[in-house]
Design an enzyme around this catalytic site. Structure first.
Site, PDB file in Angstrom:
ATOM      1  N   GLU A  52      -6.014 -10.199  -2.707  1.00  0.00           N
ATOM      2  CA  GLU A  52      -6.846 -10.184  -1.485  1.00  0.00           C
ATOM      3  C   GLU A  52      -8.333 -10.127  -1.853  1.00  0.00           C
ATOM      4  O   GLU A  52      -9.102  -9.354  -1.281  1.00  0.00           O
ATOM      5  CB  GLU A  52      -6.482  -8.968  -0.611  1.00  0.00           C
ATOM      6  CG  GLU A  52      -5.018  -8.924  -0.224  1.00  0.00           C
ATOM      7  CD  GLU A  52      -4.639  -7.786   0.722  1.00  0.00           C
ATOM      8  OE1 GLU A  52      -5.551  -7.157   1.302  1.00  0.00           O
ATOM      9  OE2 GLU A  52      -3.442  -7.525   0.886  1.00  0.00           O
TER      10      GLU A  52
ATOM     11  N   GLU B  14       0.792  -1.236   0.000  1.00  0.00           N
ATOM     12  CA  GLU B  14       0.000   0.000   0.000  1.00  0.00           C
ATOM     13  C   GLU B  14       0.826   1.288   0.000  1.00  0.00           C
ATOM     14  O   GLU B  14       0.604   2.190   0.814  1.00  0.00           O
ATOM     15  CB  GLU B  14      -0.987  -0.040   1.179  1.00  0.00           C
ATOM     16  CG  GLU B  14      -1.895  -1.261   1.074  1.00  0.00           C
ATOM     17  CD  GLU B  14      -2.782  -1.491   2.305  1.00  0.00           C
ATOM     18  OE1 GLU B  14      -2.680  -0.717   3.277  1.00  0.00           O
ATOM     19  OE2 GLU B  14      -3.575  -2.453   2.279  1.00  0.00           O
TER      20      GLU B  14
HETATM   21  O1  9MR Z   1      -7.503  -8.942   7.477  1.00  0.00           O
HETATM   22  C1  9MR Z   1      -6.528  -8.203   8.196  1.00  0.00           C
HETATM   23  C2  9MR Z   1      -7.051  -7.830   9.573  1.00  0.00           C
HETATM   24  O2  9MR Z   1      -7.247  -9.001  10.346  1.00  0.00           O
HETATM   25  C3  9MR Z   1      -6.044  -6.918  10.269  1.00  0.00           C
HETATM   26  O3  9MR Z   1      -6.600  -6.445  11.478  1.00  0.00           O
HETATM   27  C4  9MR Z   1      -5.682  -5.738   9.369  1.00  0.00           C
HETATM   28  C5  9MR Z   1      -4.592  -4.870   9.970  1.00  0.00           C
HETATM   29  O4  9MR Z   1      -3.376  -5.556  10.018  1.00  0.00           O
HETATM   30  O5  9MR Z   1      -5.238  -6.205   8.118  1.00  0.00           O
HETATM   31  C6  9MR Z   1      -6.188  -6.954   7.432  1.00  0.00           C
HETATM   32  O6  9MR Z   1      -5.666  -7.314   6.182  1.00  0.00           O
HETATM   33  C7  9MR Z   1      -5.369  -6.233   5.306  1.00  0.00           C
HETATM   34  C8  9MR Z   1      -4.141  -6.615   4.514  1.00  0.00           C
HETATM   35  O7  9MR Z   1      -3.087  -6.973   5.372  1.00  0.00           O
HETATM   36  C9  9MR Z   1      -3.723  -5.486   3.589  1.00  0.00           C
HETATM   37  N1  9MR Z   1      -4.817  -5.073   2.747  1.00  0.00           N
HETATM   38  C10 9MR Z   1      -6.080  -4.790   3.417  1.00  0.00           C
HETATM   39  C11 9MR Z   1      -6.496  -5.985   4.285  1.00  0.00           C
HETATM   40  C12 9MR Z   1      -7.857  -5.756   4.917  1.00  0.00           C
HETATM   41  O8  9MR Z   1      -7.840  -4.659   5.764  1.00  0.00           O
END
Ligand code: 9MR
Length: 328
Positions: A254, A147
């Site tokens: 994702e 990101e």
């Molecule tokens: O699904 C993930 C969630 O459990 C966590 O709390 C969050 C913060 O670390 O991240 C979520 O996954 C994210 C991913 O790592 C990056 N892209 C967005 C995803 C959804 O928020």
């Protein structure tokens, strides 16, 4: 039906009567992963444990949170690899591709990093990358930077800041990843570019800087519900064609779809968009972001609820198993 002898068998017979055969064949997962033998994988996340039916659907693994720096080193110098080990060991034991997610990301850096001096930050981030690469040497790929358009790390300047290219901190991150993880595919991952041409051109420009330096193997398009729910097939195709011009691999990294929350809405959007990805020659693999209802980060995106497939999952596994992915 010889296995249904005795009282359990007769209760079962009474309960299911005509719907019995359909029930057996629609709710019991197939024995192989849906993309077994296909040119592309269909993977999913693993959080803290491996669900019992995981291997009957997915053949690539991304830890949902386990390989984020903030999860591993919440306390400086004290590494917690527990969740990452679960995902990695499972993937390696099954022969599935394992992707580390992620080395450099502003949203999930440890809280203590931002207060360090720049030179200490530089030492710490390099130590983190070195340690993660050493622990998971069979990683197939890594989201080196996650990101970059949205979540810039506090230690950006320690990695060279904007520098002359505007994105030197990303270039340094990829150099470090290449140094310590020489066998993994190096990827850059982003959300929100799927239906935003201006974000897309920025993301492409960074990828081009990396490609010119021979540092990047592919890009990950997160493809979350907040974009895909509002896209149609021709928009998705146009986006993938646009990215294909970069000449690096594309991964859908994702994927999740809600589309109003009903089974029918989710199914319709999967049917509309998934084939565009599966049939795009630059897309090399597709990872979904969770599948068990109640355990996905976004409510309503689950595909498997109380031990039963939602219609979109039944469709998806049938589509993937019976459709050869386009590779050229
Ligand atoms: O699904 C993930 C969630 O459990 C966590 O709390 C969050 C913060 O670390 O991240 C979520 O996954 C994210 C991913 O790592 C990056 N892209 C967005 C995803 C959804 O928020």
């Amino acid at each position: 039906m010889r296995f249904l002898n005795g009282s359990i068998g007769s209760i079962f017979k009474q309960m299911c009567l005509a719907g019995c055969v359909g029930l057996i064949f629609s709710s019991v997962p197939a024995s192989a992963q849906m993309a077994t033998g296909k040119a592309k994988f269909v993977g999913n996340v693993i959080a803290g444990y491996v669900p019992s039916e995981y291997g009957t659907y997915w053949n690539q693994v991304t830890p949902e949170n386990g390989t984020k720096w903030g999860s591993v080193e919440g306390t400086r110098g004290s590494m917690n690899w527990g969740a990452a080990d679960v995902a990695y060991n499972y993937a390696v034991s099954k022969g599935y591709k394992f992707k580390m997610h992620t080395l450099v990301w502003g949203s999930q850096e440890p809280g203590w990093v931002k207060n360090l001096s720049s030179s200490d930050q530089r030492v710490e981030v390099e130590q983190w990358i070195k340690a993660a690469c050493a622990r998971y040497p069979k990683s197939w790929a890594i989201d080196v930077v996650n990101e970059p358009l949205h979540q810039v790390p506090s230690f950006k300047n320690a990695l060279g800041g904007n520098g002359t290219t505007g994105w030197d901190w990303i270039i340094t991150s990829f150099h470090l990843a290449k140094q310590y993880c020489p066998n993994a595919k190096l990827l850059m991952n982003e959300y929100g570019t799927e239906n935003d041409p201006s974000a897309r051109s920025k993301f492409k420009a960074i990828a081009k800087l990396l490609k010119d330096r021979n540092l990047i193997d592919g890009i990950g398009l997160q493809s979350h519900y907040f974009n895909l729910d509002y896209m149609n097939a021709s928009q998705m195709k146009a986006t993938l064609d646009d990215y294909a011009s970069l000449g690096v691999d594309i991964y859908i990294s994702e994927l999740d779809i809600v589309n109003g929350g009903s089974d029918a809405g989710q199914l319709a959007k999967y049917k509309e968009l998934f084939p565009v990805m599966w049939q795009h020659s630059s897309v090399k693999g597709i990872t979904l972001w969770g599948y068990r209802s109640g355990e996905t980060w976004k409510d309503g995106s689950g595909l498997y609820s109380n031990g039963k497939e939602r219609p979109a999952l039944t469709w998806l596994k049938g589509y993937v198993a019976t459709t050869n992915a386009k590779t050229k």
